[in-house]
Design an enzyme around this catalytic site. Structure first.
Site, PDB file in Angstrom:
ATOM      1  N   THR A   1       4.651  -1.574  10.374  1.00  0.00           N
ATOM      2  CA  THR A   1       4.217  -0.376   9.640  1.00  0.00           C
ATOM      3  C   THR A   1       5.221   0.773   9.767  1.00  0.00           C
ATOM      4  OG1 THR A   1       1.947  -1.031  10.166  1.00  0.00           O
ATOM      5  CG2 THR A   1       2.266   1.195   9.300  1.00  0.00           C
TER       6      THR A   1
ATOM      7  N   LYS B   1       5.306   0.741  -3.240  1.00  0.00           N
ATOM      8  CA  LYS B   1       4.676   2.072  -3.177  1.00  0.00           C
ATOM      9  C   LYS B   1       5.481   3.116  -3.967  1.00  0.00           C
ATOM     10  CE  LYS B   1       2.339   1.171   1.241  1.00  0.00           C
ATOM     11  NZ  LYS B   1       2.043   1.704   2.604  1.00  0.00           N
TER      12      LYS B   1
ATOM     13  N   TYR C   1      -8.152   2.010   0.351  1.00  0.00           N
ATOM     14  CA  TYR C   1      -7.863   2.276   1.760  1.00  0.00           C
ATOM     15  C   TYR C   1      -9.105   2.719   2.537  1.00  0.00           C
ATOM     16  CZ  TYR C   1      -2.762   1.756   1.340  1.00  0.00           C
ATOM     17  OH  TYR C   1      -1.485   1.269   1.171  1.00  0.00           O
TER      18      TYR C   1
ATOM     19  N   GLU D   1      -8.310  -7.587  -1.830  1.00  0.00           N
ATOM     20  CA  GLU D   1      -7.287  -6.720  -2.418  1.00  0.00           C
ATOM     21  C   GLU D   1      -6.744  -7.270  -3.740  1.00  0.00           C
ATOM     22  OE1 GLU D   1      -5.740  -4.454   1.619  1.00  0.00           O
ATOM     23  OE2 GLU D   1      -4.412  -5.901   0.663  1.00  0.00           O
TER      24      GLU D   1
ATOM     25  N   PHE E   1      -4.554  10.046   9.091  1.00  0.00           N
ATOM     26  CA  PHE E   1      -3.560   9.969   8.016  1.00  0.00           C
ATOM     27  C   PHE E   1      -4.158   9.647   6.648  1.00  0.00           C
ATOM     28  CE2 PHE E   1      -3.612   5.754  10.157  1.00  0.00           C
ATOM     29  CZ  PHE E   1      -3.879   4.908   9.085  1.00  0.00           C
TER      30      PHE E   1
ATOM     31  N   ARG F   1      10.876  -2.845   5.175  1.00  0.00           N
ATOM     32  CA  ARG F   1      10.553  -1.507   5.691  1.00  0.00           C
ATOM     33  C   ARG F   1      11.689  -0.949   6.547  1.00  0.00           C
ATOM     34  NH1 ARG F   1       4.121  -2.515   7.030  1.00  0.00           N
ATOM     35  NH2 ARG F   1       3.290  -1.504   5.151  1.00  0.00           N
TER      36      ARG F   1
ATOM     37  N   ASN G   1       6.562   3.915   3.733  1.00  0.00           N
ATOM     38  CA  ASN G   1       7.135   2.650   4.220  1.00  0.00           C
ATOM     39  C   ASN G   1       7.264   1.607   3.114  1.00  0.00           C
ATOM     40  OD1 ASN G   1       4.472   2.028   3.903  1.00  0.00           O
ATOM     41  ND2 ASN G   1       4.066   1.529   6.036  1.00  0.00           N
TER      42      ASN G   1
ATOM     43  N   HIS H   1       3.261  -2.522   0.634  1.00  0.00           N
ATOM     44  CA  HIS H   1       1.969  -2.897   1.223  1.00  0.00           C
ATOM     45  C   HIS H   1       1.813  -4.411   1.171  1.00  0.00           C
ATOM     46  CE1 HIS H   1      -2.385  -3.041   1.980  1.00  0.00           C
ATOM     47  NE2 HIS H   1      -2.382  -3.989   1.065  1.00  0.00           N
TER      48      HIS H   1
ATOM     49  N   ARG I   1       4.046 -10.392   4.978  1.00  0.00           N
ATOM     50  CA  ARG I   1       3.989  -9.396   6.069  1.00  0.00           C
ATOM     51  C   ARG I   1       5.283  -9.435   6.901  1.00  0.00           C
ATOM     52  NH1 ARG I   1      -0.191  -5.457   6.552  1.00  0.00           N
ATOM     53  NH2 ARG I   1       0.454  -5.373   8.718  1.00  0.00           N
TER      54      ARG I   1
END
Ligand code: UDP
Ligand code: MG
Length: 140
Positions: A91, A9, A49, A126, A57, A102, A112, A115, A85
């Site tokens: 998260t 990110k 998203y 995705e 958010f 993270r 964070n 993704h 993950r």
């Protein structure tokens, strides 16, 4: 052996953490099958998203995700969805396990750092959202 989508990110790119995050992916034995650097348009971020469009958010998330370049990655290998993950962590970085990306680098539940797709269906959507088939290395 499905592929999954990873994103580094804008907070992490800005902080020059790209190399360290990719190092974690390689150390875990996951396989990079595609990669590009890109700045998302607001339209792309909103569509990507869209499942969160009713969340409080959402607008802030879209602003954040378009605030600078991201690194888009197609990540493969055995159980890549779950393993990426797990390596990312929860998260909220404050709640993520030690030694996750993270936990190590995240600064807030929004910022964070990374993704990852959360299911085989999401991963298919995705990966296809950002990559053409000829931009992804075939499985060996
Ligand atoms: N997010 C946020 N506030 C929240 C929950 C999520 O800003 O309370 C952001 C955060 O950047 C997160 C993204 O929205 O990574 C997508 O949320 P999701 O619940 O899908 O978390 P993830 O799958 O990324 O762990
Ligand atoms: Mg999610």
């Amino acid at each position: 052996m499905a592929n999954t989508l990873g994103i580094i990110k804008p907070d992490a790119v800005r902080r020059r953490l790209v190399g360290r995050i990719i190092q974690r992916i390689e150390q875990e034995g996951l396989i990079l099958r595609g990669m590009k650097v890109q700045r998302l348009s607001p339209e792309q971020a909103r569509r990507f998203y869209a499942v969160h469009e009713n969340k409080p958010f959402y607008k802030s998330l879209v602003d954040f995700m378009t605030s600078g370049p991201v690194v888009l990655m197609v990540i493969g290998g055995h159980r890549s969805i779950e393993r990426w993950r797990d390596l990312m962590g929860a998260t909220d970085p404050a709640k993520a396990k030690y030694n996750t990306i993270r936990r190590e680098f995240g600064t807030s539940i929004e910022r964070n750092v990374v993704h990852g797709s959360d299911s085989p269906e999401t991963a298919r959507f995705e990966v296809g959202f950002f990559f053409r088939d000829d931009e992804i290395l075939p499985k060996e």
